[in-house]
Design an enzyme around this catalytic site. Sequence first.
Site, mmCIF file in Angstrom:
data_model
loop_
_atom_site.group_PDB
_atom_site.id
_atom_site.type_symbol
_atom_site.label_atom_id
_atom_site.label_comp_id
_atom_site.label_asym_id
_atom_site.label_seq_id
_atom_site.Cartn_x
_atom_site.Cartn_y
_atom_site.Cartn_z
ATOM 1 N N ASN A 115 44.199 13.082 -3.835
ATOM 2 C CA ASN A 115 43.712 11.942 -4.609
ATOM 3 C C ASN A 115 44.546 10.730 -4.202
ATOM 4 O O ASN A 115 45.696 10.607 -4.617
ATOM 5 C CB ASN A 115 43.883 12.247 -6.113
ATOM 6 C CG ASN A 115 43.569 11.054 -6.984
ATOM 7 O OD1 ASN A 115 43.000 10.067 -6.525
ATOM 8 N ND2 ASN A 115 43.937 11.140 -8.250
ATOM 9 N N LYS B 242 44.200 7.739 -4.978
ATOM 10 C CA LYS B 242 44.263 6.714 -6.033
ATOM 11 C C LYS B 242 43.988 5.314 -5.441
ATOM 12 O O LYS B 242 43.235 5.199 -4.488
ATOM 13 C CB LYS B 242 45.605 6.767 -6.762
ATOM 14 C CG LYS B 242 45.949 8.174 -7.236
ATOM 15 C CD LYS B 242 47.038 8.188 -8.244
ATOM 16 C CE LYS B 242 47.439 9.625 -8.525
ATOM 17 N NZ LYS B 242 48.329 9.758 -9.644
ATOM 18 N N HIS C 133 39.979 12.199 -14.525
ATOM 19 C CA HIS C 133 41.421 12.146 -14.257
ATOM 20 C C HIS C 133 42.122 11.495 -15.456
ATOM 21 O O HIS C 133 41.582 10.586 -16.085
ATOM 22 C CB HIS C 133 41.678 11.348 -12.972
ATOM 23 C CG HIS C 133 43.081 11.455 -12.490
ATOM 24 N ND1 HIS C 133 44.110 10.736 -13.045
ATOM 25 C CD2 HIS C 133 43.632 12.228 -11.518
ATOM 26 C CE1 HIS C 133 45.241 11.052 -12.424
ATOM 27 N NE2 HIS C 133 44.979 11.960 -11.491
ATOM 28 N N GLU D 78 44.359 9.369 -15.655
ATOM 29 C CA GLU D 78 44.506 7.906 -15.559
ATOM 30 C C GLU D 78 43.221 7.208 -15.982
ATOM 31 O O GLU D 78 43.243 6.131 -16.567
ATOM 32 C CB GLU D 78 44.928 7.515 -14.131
ATOM 33 C CG GLU D 78 46.375 7.918 -13.867
ATOM 34 C CD GLU D 78 46.707 8.205 -12.424
ATOM 35 O OE1 GLU D 78 45.907 7.874 -11.525
ATOM 36 O OE2 GLU D 78 47.787 8.792 -12.181
ATOM 37 N N GLU E 99 45.976 19.433 -14.847
ATOM 38 C CA GLU E 99 46.991 18.449 -14.501
ATOM 39 C C GLU E 99 47.741 18.017 -15.760
ATOM 40 O O GLU E 99 47.289 17.095 -16.463
ATOM 41 C CB GLU E 99 46.342 17.216 -13.874
ATOM 42 C CG GLU E 99 45.573 17.491 -12.609
ATOM 43 C CD GLU E 99 45.508 16.242 -11.734
ATOM 44 O OE1 GLU E 99 45.983 16.333 -10.597
ATOM 45 O OE2 GLU E 99 45.034 15.205 -12.195
ATOM 46 N N GLY F 247 52.873 12.232 -11.064
ATOM 47 C CA GLY F 247 53.628 11.106 -10.532
ATOM 48 C C GLY F 247 55.043 10.985 -11.079
ATOM 49 O O GLY F 247 55.699 9.964 -10.892
ATOM 50 N N SER G 61 52.754 16.407 -9.362
ATOM 51 C CA SER G 61 53.956 16.431 -8.511
ATOM 52 C C SER G 61 54.023 17.667 -7.623
ATOM 53 O O SER G 61 55.111 18.204 -7.375
ATOM 54 C CB SER G 61 55.224 16.295 -9.362
ATOM 55 O OG SER G 61 55.211 15.059 -10.047
HETATM 56 C C1 PEP Z 1 47.154 13.232 -9.499
HETATM 57 O O1 PEP Z 1 47.122 12.033 -9.704
HETATM 58 O O2 PEP Z 1 46.108 13.880 -9.577
HETATM 59 C C2 PEP Z 1 48.436 13.843 -9.174
HETATM 60 C C3 PEP Z 1 48.550 15.138 -9.298
HETATM 61 O O3 PEP Z 1 49.438 13.002 -8.769
HETATM 62 P P1 PEP Z 1 50.889 13.446 -8.215
HETATM 63 O O4 PEP Z 1 50.683 14.540 -7.227
HETATM 64 O O5 PEP Z 1 51.444 12.209 -7.584
HETATM 65 O O6 PEP Z 1 51.677 13.904 -9.391
#
Ligand code: PEP
Length: 254
Positions: free
Chosen positions: A9, A11, A98, A100, A170, A176, A216
Amino acid sequence: MRKIIIAGNWKMNMSNDNALKLSKAVAAGLGDISSRGRIAVMCPPFTALTSVAPSLSGAKGLYLGAQNIFYEDKGAYTGEISADMLISCGCTFCIIGHSERRKYFGETDETVNKKVKKSLEKSLTPIICVGETLEERESSRAFNVVKKQVMGALNGMSKEDIAKVVIAYEPVWAIGTGKTASPEQAQSMHAYIREQLAGLSDASVSQAVPILYGGSMNPANVKALIECPDIDGGLIGGASLKAEDFLKLVHFDD
Ligand code: PEP
């Protein structure tokens, strides 16, 4: 036997030039992942979909996804993108719900449900994101929150349709932040999600649906996570922006 899916992703990152470079480097380094039962998905921003699409040709097992979709087909919805538009750019996957988008753009279980249904109607594979916040985990509500999100996303769907989705667990506190759920924490939530899927459909459907971990994930922690019985890959943010790291995730056991 479920396939392993590693989805990036990107973003709101990457100019079209950089997106093209990244996608070419990923395509060049993949090797024959499809014969190993693996799929890699790149989800660039909408603006880079057509720049990235040519990199897919000749790269077996590499697919293009979007980061969002709208549930109407066309019309006066300024700023939105329809399923047909995504398909015309070469997308076969679409991230939906997601955290976000839930946090900053008012995405709800109801809109997630409409988007999942529209994706399936158009034969796009939805990657449905669910996950609890830190506060919800610390107050022992993680399982209830995730159950509500799964039920909401799949509300009113047939078991044939449920069999076509991908779920991404997630935990919001791990996205992040550099904090990853431990393999034990992630596995227990994935097993719980699979139980919910069985309740909504049946055991064979719930065994067939890939459940990805996101939060992460990086080359150092990927192996321990994916070796868990109910973790079928990852949805990756930060580490998907460097071809070298993303390829290490795809080839996590080499
Ligand atoms: C995500 O935004 O779906 C995500 C898992 O981000 P990150 O790997 O940076 O934690």
